[in-house]
Design an enzyme around this catalytic site. Sequence first.
Site, mmCIF file in Angstrom:
data_model
loop_
_atom_site.group_PDB
_atom_site.id
_atom_site.type_symbol
_atom_site.label_atom_id
_atom_site.label_comp_id
_atom_site.label_asym_id
_atom_site.label_seq_id
_atom_site.Cartn_x
_atom_site.Cartn_y
_atom_site.Cartn_z
ATOM 1 N N CYS A 1 57.230 33.961 54.283
ATOM 2 C CA CYS A 1 58.450 34.595 54.789
ATOM 3 C C CYS A 1 59.126 33.709 55.816
ATOM 4 O O CYS A 1 58.485 33.232 56.750
ATOM 5 C CB CYS A 1 58.142 35.895 55.502
ATOM 6 S SG CYS A 1 57.417 37.116 54.475
ATOM 7 N N GLU B 1 65.546 28.467 46.807
ATOM 8 C CA GLU B 1 64.153 28.637 46.400
ATOM 9 C C GLU B 1 63.841 30.086 46.045
ATOM 10 O O GLU B 1 64.465 31.010 46.571
ATOM 11 C CB GLU B 1 63.226 28.205 47.550
ATOM 12 C CG GLU B 1 63.294 26.709 47.786
ATOM 13 C CD GLU B 1 62.392 26.254 48.924
ATOM 14 O OE1 GLU B 1 61.838 25.155 48.797
ATOM 15 O OE2 GLU B 1 62.225 26.976 49.910
HETATM 16 N N1 SAH Z 1 68.094 38.600 55.639
HETATM 17 C C1 SAH Z 1 67.177 39.565 55.156
HETATM 18 C C2 SAH Z 1 66.217 39.057 54.089
HETATM 19 C C3 SAH Z 1 65.593 37.686 54.279
HETATM 20 S S1 SAH Z 1 64.326 37.492 55.498
HETATM 21 C C4 SAH Z 1 66.441 40.213 56.318
HETATM 22 O O1 SAH Z 1 66.666 39.827 57.450
HETATM 23 O O2 SAH Z 1 65.695 41.152 56.094
HETATM 24 C C5 SAH Z 1 62.934 38.357 54.900
HETATM 25 C C6 SAH Z 1 61.963 38.761 56.004
HETATM 26 O O3 SAH Z 1 61.216 37.639 56.514
HETATM 27 C C7 SAH Z 1 62.679 39.354 57.208
HETATM 28 O O4 SAH Z 1 62.007 40.475 57.686
HETATM 29 C C8 SAH Z 1 62.611 38.208 58.193
HETATM 30 O O5 SAH Z 1 62.848 38.645 59.474
HETATM 31 C C9 SAH Z 1 61.213 37.680 57.931
HETATM 32 N N2 SAH Z 1 60.935 36.363 58.494
HETATM 33 C C10 SAH Z 1 61.799 35.398 58.825
HETATM 34 N N3 SAH Z 1 61.156 34.336 59.346
HETATM 35 C C11 SAH Z 1 59.839 34.627 59.336
HETATM 36 C C12 SAH Z 1 58.666 33.916 59.713
HETATM 37 N N4 SAH Z 1 58.730 32.684 60.154
HETATM 38 N N5 SAH Z 1 57.471 34.542 59.573
HETATM 39 C C13 SAH Z 1 57.397 35.783 59.062
HETATM 40 N N6 SAH Z 1 58.468 36.481 58.660
HETATM 41 C C14 SAH Z 1 59.686 35.922 58.786
#
Ligand code: SAH
Length: 340
Positions: A330, A89
């Site tokens: 996110c 996605e």
């Molecule tokens: N693997 C990379 C990029 C993808 S995640 C990383 O870890 O940065 C992108 C962002 O979304 C990251 O900061 C992650 O921790 C956050 N994220 C993951 N699950 C989330 C959620 N349920 N609510 C808000 N942010 C979230």
Amino acid sequence: MKNVYGCTLEDLEEYFLGIGSKKFHAMQLFSWLYEKRIESYSEVTNIKKELLDALEKEYSIERLKIVDIQEDTDVCKYLFELFDGEHIEAVLMRHDYGNSICISSQVGCNMGCRFCESGRRKKVRNLETYEMVLQLLMIEKLLGERISHVVVMGIGEPFDNYDNLIHFFQIINHPKGLAIGARHITVSTCGLVPKIEEFSDFPLQINLAISLHAPTNELRDSIMPINKVYPLDKLIPTIKRYLDKTNRRVTFEYILLKDINDSCECAEELAHLIKGINCYVNLIPYNETNNLEFKRTNTIQIMRFYDILKKNNVNVTIRKEFGGNISAACGQLRSKKEEL
Ligand code: SAH
């Protein structure tokens, strides 16, 4: 088969030289692909047919399929089907400063962050460079508007797919490619230390964001398994070296998880941990998902956390939220098939 949207200008120059032809065809082709946005080699009028036939045997020009689109105010989620039947996605966000797209870098993810829905499916494979480029190119076409900002924050850990990621940056940043300014591109990592080190030598001024989410090893270990491999005492000095070398600024992402990492004490510890680092902290209100037990911090506590950071002279913002209604926020990106 290889795909032409995975080629940097240099790759194409090498290709044309390698078949005994001329280097300048690479620039011509780049301009057909990214300025005129052709969809078939037959549209190219200034390169000989024999050359194009040979090229087509080596590099497909086929695009991916978009199999589902979900729209909400200011946000739109696109489900792509890859040639091997996998799905990923991408999310388009309309900001007041322009259109921004959040793209995926892997099918699944191996980092296992406890709070992240996208990582519940193990990594199946890395995305190829063309699969990243096409997320951008195809959404731009559907939209009929320019996309000015790119964040690599969808499914996957981009630094676990480093080489393809770098090629992707070279293509979308190239003035004759998609011409997206480096300062309008952000990559987010959970903290793969050797790759942060390597990235500090990458010449483009791309923004780096670090998913920090906890101010101590004990807490970070409990929600982000990667911290056991690259703990804070390795991560923070690496970031300092990165900043010294590049003169840039880094963003720390910090999700607020109710009763886990959102106490006032955590805020003080966080301020202490990043003291003296040229950074922004982006506080992310947690997006709850049905499958995970974590809860969102209430607004009053978010504001308390924010105030403590401010009081400690930290540059801090609270992330604007997009896409909660269509599971496009996110950490909520997963392919349709997996949800069934
Ligand atoms: N693997 C990379 C990029 C993808 S995640 C990383 O870890 O940065 C992108 C962002 O979304 C990251 O900061 C992650 O921790 C956050 N994220 C993951 N699950 C989330 C959620 N349920 N609510 C808000 N942010 C979230």
